[in-house]
Motif scaffolding. Structure first.
Motif, PDB file in Angstrom:
ATOM      1  N   GLN A   1       0.831  -1.202   0.000  1.00 50.06           N
ATOM      2  CA  GLN A   1       0.000   0.000   0.000  1.00 50.06           C
ATOM      3  C   GLN A   1       0.871   1.259   0.000  1.00 50.06           C
ATOM      4  O   GLN A   1       0.575   2.231  -0.690  1.00 50.06           O
ATOM      5  CB  GLN A   1      -0.936   0.014   1.197  1.00 50.06           C
ATOM      6  CG  GLN A   1      -1.813   1.249   1.213  1.00 50.06           C
ATOM      7  CD  GLN A   1      -3.058   1.077   2.020  1.00 50.06           C
ATOM      8  OE1 GLN A   1      -3.440  -0.023   2.368  1.00 50.06           O
ATOM      9  NE2 GLN A   1      -3.714   2.174   2.292  1.00 50.06           N
ATOM     10  N   THR A   2       1.951   1.239   0.760  1.00 53.32           N
ATOM     11  CA  THR A   2       2.872   2.384   0.811  1.00 53.32           C
ATOM     12  C   THR A   2       3.426   2.688  -0.574  1.00 53.32           C
ATOM     13  O   THR A   2       3.472   3.845  -0.998  1.00 53.32           O
ATOM     14  CB  THR A   2       4.020   2.099   1.801  1.00 53.32           C
ATOM     15  OG1 THR A   2       3.462   1.933   3.112  1.00 53.32           O
ATOM     16  CG2 THR A   2       5.037   3.210   1.818  1.00 53.32           C
TER      17      THR A   2
ATOM     18  N   ARG B   1       2.092   1.838  -3.506  1.00 56.03           N
ATOM     19  CA  ARG B   1       1.006   2.326  -4.365  1.00 56.03           C
ATOM     20  C   ARG B   1       0.677   3.789  -4.071  1.00 56.03           C
ATOM     21  O   ARG B   1       0.483   4.588  -4.988  1.00 56.03           O
ATOM     22  CB  ARG B   1      -0.243   1.464  -4.175  1.00 56.03           C
ATOM     23  CG  ARG B   1      -0.162   0.135  -4.867  1.00 56.03           C
ATOM     24  CD  ARG B   1      -1.518  -0.608  -4.839  1.00 56.03           C
ATOM     25  NE  ARG B   1      -1.332  -1.951  -5.302  1.00 56.03           N
ATOM     26  CZ  ARG B   1      -1.186  -3.023  -4.521  1.00 56.03           C
ATOM     27  NH1 ARG B   1      -1.230  -2.903  -3.208  1.00 56.03           N
ATOM     28  NH2 ARG B   1      -1.014  -4.217  -5.048  1.00 56.03           N
ATOM     29  N   GLU B   2       0.608   4.138  -2.781  1.00 54.20           N
ATOM     30  CA  GLU B   2       0.287   5.519  -2.404  1.00 54.20           C
ATOM     31  C   GLU B   2       1.361   6.495  -2.880  1.00 54.20           C
ATOM     32  O   GLU B   2       1.072   7.665  -3.112  1.00 54.20           O
ATOM     33  CB  GLU B   2       0.102   5.625  -0.891  1.00 54.20           C
ATOM     34  CG  GLU B   2      -1.188   4.986  -0.409  1.00 54.20           C
ATOM     35  CD  GLU B   2      -1.299   4.918   1.104  1.00 54.20           C
ATOM     36  OE1 GLU B   2      -0.342   5.307   1.812  1.00 54.20           O
ATOM     37  OE2 GLU B   2      -2.359   4.463   1.575  1.00 54.20           O
TER      38      GLU B   2
END
Length: 140
Positions: A9-10, A12-13
């Motif tokens: 997620q990190t 992707r963000e």
């Protein structure tokens, strides 16, 4: 400690594709704060097998450009890497063994140091490395 899903997620963000080398490098930086690229590349190879040092450098610079990793220059001419926490901390480094530790900045505001003449620059960060002898080296 961050999970693989957290790291995915990190990435992707931050606008980065999720790849095995990026996940392994991000995890290695988390596990080895203040390590140089050699140490990080070794840790990545333990996770993934064969990965070139250049590939790890490329990932480290992509993570740095994305604001996920902070690169530090020390007097030993090696880049050191840590997770970018966007906090206001500095470092203390042992001149003998090379150990590096985080230390809090003496002020709450960023940057905690202002030059007397910034030549028109707007300063938003000050990197400070205090150097001396760690307790272990001092006692030897």
């Amino acid at each position: 400690m961050a999970t693989m899903q957290d790291n995915e997620q990190t990435l992707r963000e931050a606008g980065l594709r999720v790849t095995s080398p990026r996940l392994a490098t991000l995890a290695a930086v988390m596990e080895h704060p203040h390590a140089d690229a050699e140490v990080i590349a070794s840790a990545v190879r333990e996770r993934l097998g064969s990965v070139s040092k250049q590939a790890v450098y490329d990932v480290l610079y992509a993570l740095t450009d994305a604001g996920l990793v902070r690169r530090m220059m020390t007097d030993d001419r090696r880049n050191r890497f840590e997770i970018q926490r966007h906090d206001n901390h500095h470092h203390v480094m042992c001149r003998k063994c090379g150990m590096i530790e985080d230390i809090p900045c003496p002020t709450e505001s960023v940057p905690c140091l202002q030059p007397t003449d910034a030549s028109g620059f707007v300063i938003d960060e000050a990197d400070v490395v205090y150097r001396g002898l760690c307790p272990r080296c001092r006692n030897e």
